[in-house]
Scaffold this motif. Structure first.
Motif, mmCIF file in Angstrom:
data_model
loop_
_atom_site.group_PDB
_atom_site.id
_atom_site.type_symbol
_atom_site.label_atom_id
_atom_site.label_comp_id
_atom_site.label_asym_id
_atom_site.label_seq_id
_atom_site.Cartn_x
_atom_site.Cartn_y
_atom_site.Cartn_z
ATOM 1 N N ASN A 4 -38.614 -30.850 -11.658
ATOM 2 C CA ASN A 4 -37.477 -31.462 -11.035
ATOM 3 C C ASN A 4 -37.878 -32.583 -10.273
ATOM 4 O OD1 ASN A 4 -36.008 -32.061 -8.747
ATOM 5 N ND2 ASN A 4 -35.458 -30.235 -8.440
ATOM 6 N N VAL A 5 -37.985 -32.015 -11.268
ATOM 7 C CA VAL A 5 -38.209 -32.798 -11.015
ATOM 8 C C VAL A 5 -37.801 -34.668 -10.758
ATOM 9 C CG1 VAL A 5 -39.496 -32.553 -12.421
ATOM 10 C CG2 VAL A 5 -39.159 -32.854 -12.062
ATOM 11 N N GLU A 6 -37.520 -35.424 -10.338
ATOM 12 C CA GLU A 6 -37.127 -36.800 -10.627
ATOM 13 C C GLU A 6 -35.824 -37.179 -9.946
ATOM 14 O OE1 GLU A 6 -37.058 -36.633 -14.838
ATOM 15 O OE2 GLU A 6 -39.222 -36.877 -15.032
ATOM 16 N N MET A 7 -35.190 -36.325 -9.105
ATOM 17 C CA MET A 7 -33.845 -36.627 -8.617
ATOM 18 C C MET A 7 -33.696 -36.639 -7.113
ATOM 19 S SD MET A 7 -32.417 -33.702 -7.151
ATOM 20 C CE MET A 7 -32.878 -32.020 -7.047
ATOM 21 N N LYS A 8 -34.652 -36.473 -6.328
ATOM 22 C CA LYS A 8 -34.533 -35.999 -4.968
ATOM 23 C C LYS A 8 -33.444 -36.665 -4.141
ATOM 24 C CE LYS A 8 -36.472 -33.650 -1.652
ATOM 25 N NZ LYS A 8 -36.678 -32.256 -1.777
ATOM 26 N N MET A 9 -33.233 -37.965 -4.242
ATOM 27 C CA MET A 9 -32.428 -38.608 -3.218
ATOM 28 C C MET A 9 -31.399 -39.594 -3.729
ATOM 29 S SD MET A 9 -32.293 -38.423 0.113
ATOM 30 C CE MET A 9 -31.914 -40.088 0.487
ATOM 31 N N GLU A 10 -30.733 -39.339 -4.827
ATOM 32 C CA GLU A 10 -29.599 -40.173 -5.177
ATOM 33 C C GLU A 10 -28.437 -39.650 -4.336
ATOM 34 O OE1 GLU A 10 -31.058 -40.492 -9.775
ATOM 35 O OE2 GLU A 10 -29.045 -39.830 -9.337
ATOM 36 N N LEU A 254 -40.201 -35.184 4.143
ATOM 37 C CA LEU A 254 -40.981 -36.420 4.245
ATOM 38 C C LEU A 254 -41.946 -36.576 3.078
ATOM 39 C CD1 LEU A 254 -41.638 -36.479 8.088
ATOM 40 C CD2 LEU A 254 -40.077 -37.934 6.780
ATOM 41 N N GLU A 255 -42.421 -35.472 2.537
ATOM 42 C CA GLU A 255 -43.287 -35.567 1.363
ATOM 43 C C GLU A 255 -42.555 -36.240 0.200
ATOM 44 O OE1 GLU A 255 -46.505 -32.595 -0.144
ATOM 45 O OE2 GLU A 255 -44.575 -31.932 -0.997
ATOM 46 N N MET A 260 -40.339 -42.135 -2.598
ATOM 47 C CA MET A 260 -39.093 -42.729 -3.058
ATOM 48 C C MET A 260 -39.300 -44.201 -3.360
ATOM 49 S SD MET A 260 -36.326 -40.908 -0.550
ATOM 50 C CE MET A 260 -36.249 -39.124 -0.475
ATOM 51 N N ARG A 261 -38.791 -44.642 -4.488
ATOM 52 C CA ARG A 261 -38.865 -46.046 -4.898
ATOM 53 C C ARG A 261 -37.435 -46.567 -4.951
ATOM 54 N NH1 ARG A 261 -43.954 -44.756 -3.772
ATOM 55 N NH2 ARG A 261 -45.072 -43.712 -5.460
ATOM 56 N N PRO A 292 -34.939 -43.277 4.393
ATOM 57 C CA PRO A 292 -35.413 -42.041 3.775
ATOM 58 C C PRO A 292 -36.354 -41.250 4.664
ATOM 59 C CG PRO A 292 -36.436 -43.956 2.740
ATOM 60 C CD PRO A 292 -35.354 -44.470 3.629
ATOM 61 N N MET A 293 -36.941 -41.882 5.685
ATOM 62 C CA MET A 293 -37.860 -41.178 6.570
ATOM 63 C C MET A 293 -37.136 -40.429 7.685
ATOM 64 S SD MET A 293 -40.572 -41.817 4.956
ATOM 65 C CE MET A 293 -41.811 -41.136 6.049
#
Length: 413
Positions: A4-10, A254-255, A260-261, A292-293
């Protein structure tokens, strides 16, 4: 798998908090908070206007590895060009391929691409290696070459240590004509993780479900699908709780934030990690309204936005689970191999998959959801371990590939 990978913060898909107008019956002197909201909203509107015409599409450089991996003529490069498209936790792509010995590929774990907070023992990282290995084996078979997989030739990493720097596997190539082609090869470049809402009213093909079970068995694992409301509702509750725990635990949030890009330039420069490219997210970040931080606090509007982002992830035709009889390192790798074959099968059948890995993570705060999920699925006796949980079904929106690093960046020659 986070594979899950790949989605954390949309995460932020509206600007209600920033654009809320002042109540007409309020005092003529707005509070400082209201003033900041008003000014912030204007800044967001201005930034959004500057992004007019921008799309969610990722920069070409970041998705080029998906375009033509079959152009590679060297056998090992051909294998690796397909293998690097494998799903993996946080899209870290922790693979180093050493080609300095003819006829072999030595796979090492990049010590800088692990997740010590959310994946403290490297279980998910090794599942990601399993997906990589299986795609390499499938690609070799496409050219008629069998591959012998030797796991941990330098010794098995300790159970409660990160496998950073470890040699995870050595792949030894057989003779030409030593393997039949694998029908799943064509799905490698078509397989993507869809993170949109899924239809709730479509049943999974029975044949696909049987194939998932048979594939798990081939790797010494067990698999099943929870597809009725009585079985799915507890899983929804547990996975939602797990996501909130990960979001409100500072070190785990935070990890993710550090990888995040945000926006095309950042994604092109670092085609890994968690890509955020929606125009509104980029606008909020540009004007400083999305940091994001900043860790979401319980009871805050920022946490509410995070949890709103989770809502589509409760939609599905069912939840597919994959369990091993133990939690050894070889079982973790085998789980990745079985998982990616299952995803390729799903792709061939027109079915989507999206791992929900939070409740499986092994940091201390996640113990409650992890144990609850094992109990809900009837697992955990004699060491049986849930290795993967994915929602499965039919995405209501199209989705494309995730960024990948170039092949040459993975190689040691």
């Amino acid at each position: 798998m986070t594979i899950n990978v790949e989605m954390k913060m949309e995460l932020i898909n509206d600007t209600n908090a920033s654009l809320k107008p002042m109540d007409g019956g309020a005092s003529a002197t707005p509070s400082r908070r209201s003033f900041i909201r008003l000014v912030g909203g204007g800044a967001v509107l201005a930034a959004t206007a500057s992004l007019a015409g921008c799309s969610n599409e990722l920069p070409e450089a970041a998705i080029r590895p998906w375009r033509s991996p079959d152009r590679e003529t060297d056998m090992r490069r051909f294998m690796l060009a397909h293998a690097l498209l494998a799903p993996n936790p946080h899209n870290l792509q922790p693979w180093i391929a050493d080609l300095r010995e003819a006829g072999r590929i030595h796979l090492n774990c990049d010590a800088e691409r692990v997740l010590p907070e959310t994946d403290p023992f490297g279980r998910q990282i090794l599942i990601g290696f399993g997906t990589f290995i299986e795609l390499a084996v499938i690609a070799a078979a496409q050219r008629g070459v069998a591959v012998k997989v030797e796991l941990f030739p330098g010794g098995i990493p300790a159970d409660q240590e990160l496998p950073k720097g470890s040699r995870v596997a050595t792949l030894s190539l057989g003779d030409q004509g030593s393997a039949p082609t694998d029908l799943l090869f064509a799905q490698i470049v078509r397989r993507h993780t869809r993170k949109s809402a899924y239809a709730n009213d479509r049943a999974l093909p029975d044949t696909l479900v049987r194939n998932w079970v048979e594939t798990a068995s081939r790797f010494g694992l067990r698999s099943g699908v929870a597809s009725d409301a009585a079985a799915m509702d507890p899983i929804r509750r547990i996975t939602r709780e797990a996501y909130e725990i990960e979001a409100t635990t500072a070190r785990t949030w935070l990890e993710s934030a550090r990888v995040m890009r945000i926006g095309p330039s950042a994604i092109a420069a670092n085609p890994d990690g968690i890509s955020l490219n929606k125009p509104m997210v980029r606008a909020l970040h540009t004007v400083g309204l999305f940091d994001p931080m900043e860790v979401p606090a319980k009871g805050s509007s920022s946490l509410q936005r995070v949890m709103d982002r989770w809502v589509p992830f409760e939609t599905a035709s069912g939840f597919l689970w994959l369990a091993s009889p133990d939690n050894t390192r070889p079982s973790q790798v085998a789980s990745g191999r079985a998982y990616v074959r299952g995803h390729l099968m799903a792709t061939a059948a027109g079915v989507d998959m999206h791992p929900l890995s939070q409740a499986l993570q092994e940091f201390p705060e996640m113990r409650g959801p992890r144990e609850a999920l094992h109990q809900t699925l009837g697992l955990g006796s004699a060491g049986e371990t849930l290795q993967m949980l994915s929602r499965v079904g039919f995405a209501t929106e199209p989705g494309g590939p995730s960024p990948r690093r170039s092949l040459d960046s993975l190689l040691r020659t």
